[in-house]
Design a protein around this motif. Structure first.
Motif, mmCIF file in Angstrom:
data_model
loop_
_atom_site.group_PDB
_atom_site.id
_atom_site.type_symbol
_atom_site.label_atom_id
_atom_site.label_comp_id
_atom_site.label_asym_id
_atom_site.label_seq_id
_atom_site.Cartn_x
_atom_site.Cartn_y
_atom_site.Cartn_z
ATOM 1 N N ARG A 108 0.817 -1.213 0.000
ATOM 2 C CA ARG A 108 0.000 0.000 0.000
ATOM 3 C C ARG A 108 0.852 1.266 0.000
ATOM 4 O O ARG A 108 0.432 2.307 -0.481
ATOM 5 C CB ARG A 108 -0.943 0.021 1.210
ATOM 6 C CG ARG A 108 -1.944 -1.114 1.234
ATOM 7 C CD ARG A 108 -2.956 -1.046 0.105
ATOM 8 N NE ARG A 108 -3.699 0.194 0.030
ATOM 9 C CZ ARG A 108 -4.826 0.441 0.684
ATOM 10 N NH1 ARG A 108 -5.354 -0.476 1.448
ATOM 11 N NH2 ARG A 108 -5.426 1.601 0.544
ATOM 12 N N ILE A 109 2.038 1.189 0.579
ATOM 13 C CA ILE A 109 2.982 2.311 0.518
ATOM 14 C C ILE A 109 4.328 1.734 0.092
ATOM 15 O O ILE A 109 4.565 0.535 0.175
ATOM 16 C CB ILE A 109 3.112 3.083 1.859
ATOM 17 C CG1 ILE A 109 3.591 2.183 2.982
ATOM 18 C CG2 ILE A 109 1.819 3.765 2.218
ATOM 19 C CD1 ILE A 109 3.851 2.926 4.274
ATOM 20 N N GLU A 110 5.193 2.610 -0.383
ATOM 21 C CA GLU A 110 6.510 2.162 -0.801
ATOM 22 C C GLU A 110 7.578 2.953 -0.088
ATOM 23 O O GLU A 110 7.373 4.106 0.294
ATOM 24 C CB GLU A 110 6.671 2.256 -2.317
ATOM 25 C CG GLU A 110 6.412 3.601 -2.909
ATOM 26 C CD GLU A 110 6.407 3.564 -4.436
ATOM 27 O OE1 GLU A 110 6.485 2.483 -5.036
ATOM 28 O OE2 GLU A 110 6.322 4.644 -5.009
ATOM 29 N N ALA A 111 8.697 2.308 0.111
ATOM 30 C CA ALA A 111 9.860 2.928 0.727
ATOM 31 C C ALA A 111 10.982 2.882 -0.292
ATOM 32 O O ALA A 111 11.314 1.820 -0.800
ATOM 33 C CB ALA A 111 10.249 2.186 1.994
ATOM 34 N N ARG A 112 11.532 4.045 -0.612
ATOM 35 C CA ARG A 112 12.629 4.115 -1.575
ATOM 36 C C ARG A 112 13.853 4.687 -0.900
ATOM 37 O O ARG A 112 13.790 5.740 -0.282
ATOM 38 C CB ARG A 112 12.240 5.000 -2.757
ATOM 39 C CG ARG A 112 11.238 4.321 -3.671
ATOM 40 C CD ARG A 112 10.822 5.238 -4.752
ATOM 41 N NE ARG A 112 9.825 6.106 -4.121
ATOM 42 C CZ ARG A 112 9.325 7.186 -4.643
ATOM 43 N NH1 ARG A 112 9.718 7.592 -5.804
ATOM 44 N NH2 ARG A 112 8.415 7.889 -4.016
ATOM 45 N N GLU A 113 14.967 3.980 -1.036
ATOM 46 C CA GLU A 113 16.223 4.443 -0.488
ATOM 47 C C GLU A 113 16.735 5.569 -1.369
ATOM 48 O O GLU A 113 16.799 5.440 -2.585
ATOM 49 C CB GLU A 113 17.222 3.289 -0.467
ATOM 50 C CG GLU A 113 18.449 3.569 0.334
ATOM 51 C CD GLU A 113 19.317 2.337 0.438
ATOM 52 O OE1 GLU A 113 20.389 2.364 -0.179
ATOM 53 O OE2 GLU A 113 18.919 1.384 1.119
ATOM 54 N N LEU A 114 17.083 6.697 -0.749
ATOM 55 C CA LEU A 114 17.505 7.867 -1.511
ATOM 56 C C LEU A 114 19.016 8.033 -1.579
ATOM 57 O O LEU A 114 19.497 8.886 -2.303
ATOM 58 C CB LEU A 114 16.869 9.135 -0.914
ATOM 59 C CG LEU A 114 15.351 9.169 -0.936
ATOM 60 C CD1 LEU A 114 14.848 10.447 -0.281
ATOM 61 C CD2 LEU A 114 14.823 9.059 -2.352
ATOM 62 N N SER A 115 19.748 7.260 -0.803
ATOM 63 C CA SER A 115 21.206 7.362 -0.882
ATOM 64 C C SER A 115 21.803 5.982 -0.717
ATOM 65 O O SER A 115 21.217 5.114 -0.096
ATOM 66 C CB SER A 115 21.739 8.296 0.206
ATOM 67 O OG SER A 115 21.453 7.776 1.486
ATOM 68 N N MET A 116 22.970 5.802 -1.304
ATOM 69 C CA MET A 116 23.632 4.516 -1.173
ATOM 70 C C MET A 116 25.132 4.745 -1.224
ATOM 71 O O MET A 116 25.612 5.499 -2.056
ATOM 72 C CB MET A 116 23.222 3.564 -2.288
ATOM 73 C CG MET A 116 23.856 2.195 -2.131
ATOM 74 S SD MET A 116 23.211 0.998 -3.268
ATOM 75 C CE MET A 116 21.681 0.622 -2.487
ATOM 76 N N GLY A 117 25.822 4.103 -0.347
ATOM 77 C CA GLY A 117 27.259 4.217 -0.317
ATOM 78 C C GLY A 117 27.713 5.531 0.290
ATOM 79 O O GLY A 117 26.923 6.363 0.693
ATOM 80 N N CYS A 118 28.974 5.683 0.346
ATOM 81 C CA CYS A 118 29.557 6.895 0.912
ATOM 82 C C CYS A 118 29.583 8.012 -0.133
ATOM 83 O O CYS A 118 29.682 7.745 -1.330
ATOM 84 C CB CYS A 118 30.980 6.609 1.378
ATOM 85 S SG CYS A 118 31.064 5.463 2.768
ATOM 86 N N PRO A 119 29.507 9.273 0.323
ATOM 87 C CA PRO A 119 29.569 10.382 -0.625
ATOM 88 C C PRO A 119 30.949 10.471 -1.268
ATOM 89 O O PRO A 119 31.949 10.091 -0.670
ATOM 90 C CB PRO A 119 29.280 11.610 0.235
ATOM 91 C CG PRO A 119 29.589 11.214 1.621
ATOM 92 C CD PRO A 119 29.359 9.725 1.710
ATOM 93 N N SER A 120 30.988 10.967 -2.491
ATOM 94 C CA SER A 120 32.258 11.058 -3.205
ATOM 95 C C SER A 120 33.227 12.021 -2.537
ATOM 96 O O SER A 120 34.422 11.925 -2.730
ATOM 97 C CB SER A 120 32.015 11.478 -4.657
ATOM 98 O OG SER A 120 31.380 12.745 -4.688
ATOM 99 N N GLY A 121 32.711 12.938 -1.724
ATOM 100 C CA GLY A 121 33.565 13.899 -1.025
ATOM 101 C C GLY A 121 34.210 13.342 0.220
ATOM 102 O O GLY A 121 34.899 14.055 0.937
#
Length: 97
Positions: free
Chosen positions: A45-58
């Motif tokens: 009924r609802i969805e969960a989407r991961e918005l980040s993955m891994g470490c930042p390039s900085g």
């Protein structure tokens, strides 16, 4: 409307964008909101989407969990290619079609 699942769905339909906001709109406890969201997600009924993955390039200094001195706040010895530490998840109503 009856029950916490209906109340949580109505909160998302009304524009709630966080678990805290759902709890405030519904008057439900944090535990009930989290359990309801998990159940609604499993039901599709609802969805969960991961918005980040891994470490930042900085590197660790640009990471939200990094420390003031630029060290890793997640316990890692340095930037990694795999996900570690906190992850931002976007919850929303599942749209058909």
């Amino acid at each position: 409307m009856s029950g916490p699942l209906s109340a949580v769905l109505a909160a998302f339909e009304g524009g709630a964008s966080s678990l805290d906001e759902v709890a405030a709109r519904t008057g439900l406890s944090d535990d009930v909101v989290r359990t309801s969201v998990d159940h609604l997600r499993r039901m599709g009924r609802i969805e969960a989407r991961e918005l980040s993955m891994g470490c930042p390039s900085g590197g660790c200094g640009s990471c939200a969990s990094g420390t003031v001195d630029g060290a890793a706040g997640c316990g890692s010895t340095g930037p990694a290619q795999t996900r570690r530490g906190p992850v931002l998840v976007q919850l929303g109503l599942r749209r058909s079609g």
